[in-house]
Enzyme design. Sequence first.
Site, PDB file in Angstrom:
ATOM      1  N   ASP A 100       0.963  -1.192  -0.014  1.00 35.27           N
ATOM      2  CA  ASP A 100       0.071   0.003  -0.116  1.00 35.27           C
ATOM      3  C   ASP A 100       0.908   1.201   0.033  1.00 35.27           C
ATOM      4  O   ASP A 100       2.127   1.090   0.073  1.00 35.27           O
ATOM      5  CB  ASP A 100      -0.883  -0.052   1.050  1.00 35.27           C
ATOM      6  CG  ASP A 100      -0.411   0.232   2.407  1.00 35.27           C
ATOM      7  OD1 ASP A 100      -0.520   0.063   3.594  1.00 35.27           O
ATOM      8  OD2 ASP A 100       0.781   0.978   2.503  1.00 35.27           O
ATOM      9  N   GLY A 224     -11.620   4.340   0.366  1.00 31.03           N
ATOM     10  CA  GLY A 224     -12.400   5.310   0.952  1.00 31.03           C
ATOM     11  C   GLY A 224     -13.851   4.337   1.602  1.00 31.03           C
ATOM     12  O   GLY A 224     -14.633   4.817   2.004  1.00 31.03           O
ATOM     13  N   ASP A 274      -8.024  -7.232   0.643  1.00 31.18           N
ATOM     14  CA  ASP A 274      -6.765  -7.397   1.928  1.00 31.18           C
ATOM     15  C   ASP A 274      -7.743  -7.356   3.003  1.00 31.18           C
ATOM     16  O   ASP A 274      -8.479  -6.203   2.980  1.00 31.18           O
ATOM     17  CB  ASP A 274      -5.598  -6.688   1.439  1.00 31.18           C
ATOM     18  CG  ASP A 274      -5.963  -5.285   1.952  1.00 31.18           C
ATOM     19  OD1 ASP A 274      -6.499  -4.387   1.533  1.00 31.18           O
ATOM     20  OD2 ASP A 274      -5.556  -4.950   3.439  1.00 31.18           O
TER      21      ASP A 274
END
Length: 380
Positions: A100, A224, A274
């Site tokens: 990430d 989000g 994930d």
Amino acid sequence: MSNHKTDHAIKMTWVPEASCGMARAGHLHTRHGTVPTPTFMPVGTVGTVKGMTMDAVRSTGAGIVLGNTYHLMLRPTADRVQKLGGLHRMMDWPGPILTDSGGFQVMSLGALRKLDEDGVTFRSHIDGSKHRLTPEISTDIQFKLDATITMAFDECPALPATPEVLRKSMEMSMRWAARSREAFVAREGYGQFGIVQGGTERDLREYSIKALTEIGFEGYAIGGLAVGEGQELMFSTLDFTTPMLPQDKARYLMGVGTPDDLLGAVMRGVDMFDCVMPSRAGRTARAYTERGPINLRNARFAEDTRTLTPHDDTPVAGRYSRAYLHHLFRANEMLGPMLLTWHNLAYYQRLMRQIRAAIVDGTLDVLAVKLREDWAKGDW
Ligand SMILES: CNc1nc2cc3nc(NC)[nH]c3cc2c(=O)[nH]1
């Protein structure tokens, strides 16, 4: 706006195999191997899936794992990981790794954060040292980690938020996406994913997808969400978001979720997931089973000689009784979290294989009814 640095490389591709309603089965082809989708990525936060050797992770059927830029940049640092040959070599995982981009964890873990148009300044939760992340710095860190899939640097606004707050945040994330793409070094079989923002607002999600697809990425994440909005609002947002995404690229829903979340999101066109749930639950005596989750610290398991699941396809499932696991957790033995993490990750991988097989033979709706019935039944 295409980017000269990414034109020539043979990029990572997602190839469809079958679909069933909105659900898709396919293969993600990368420099570090091919992963069947839908796929669940175990979280390997600081270069380890907590409590698991990578052989154990592989034994569950996992194809791709996730690493966290925020944690790795603080310790052991991106430069040191690069010196150690990159994440693949350091953690002995030759398969694909998605990292990430750090922004989400800065906002949830970092201290004394200062956010501006250029990026974010924060203090380490480990030693209070000062650090900065920008689209360029994040992309460079992920390059040093040798991430197979690099995530664009974005901001994930907390929900609930007003449409105005969501719009401003999303527009900044789109500017950051362009800078992330500019900083991305294309290599054969590597890829970068843009992250769609816009909260639960259809018009903002549409604007974000348009901005990202004009830049052009190898895959698209839906960010989000899974920030407290609840499953119903997450699903209703997916209902109008996934159809607007390119059909020929992978879709990755970040931070999701429970087995029921995974099923519902796959049925709404998501390919990759994930979540820390299965591994974190493994450390807190929470076992995922075909009949829903159970807490193995509960006294009712003290002499329960049954195994956790009728399957015996992992070194854990067919060998250890609930009573033994109950004992290990009561005794705070290391083996408890190790065995239960192994079991939970194996359960998630088995679930994804079941879902994928049902998409291929067109029976996902039947499987969905059966899974939800069994989860609702509760323990045997
Ligand atoms: C790395 N960027 C990025 N990560 C995320 C991780 C998340 N994890 C959750 N729930 C556990 N929601 C998330 C959203 C984002 C998001 O919008 N952006």
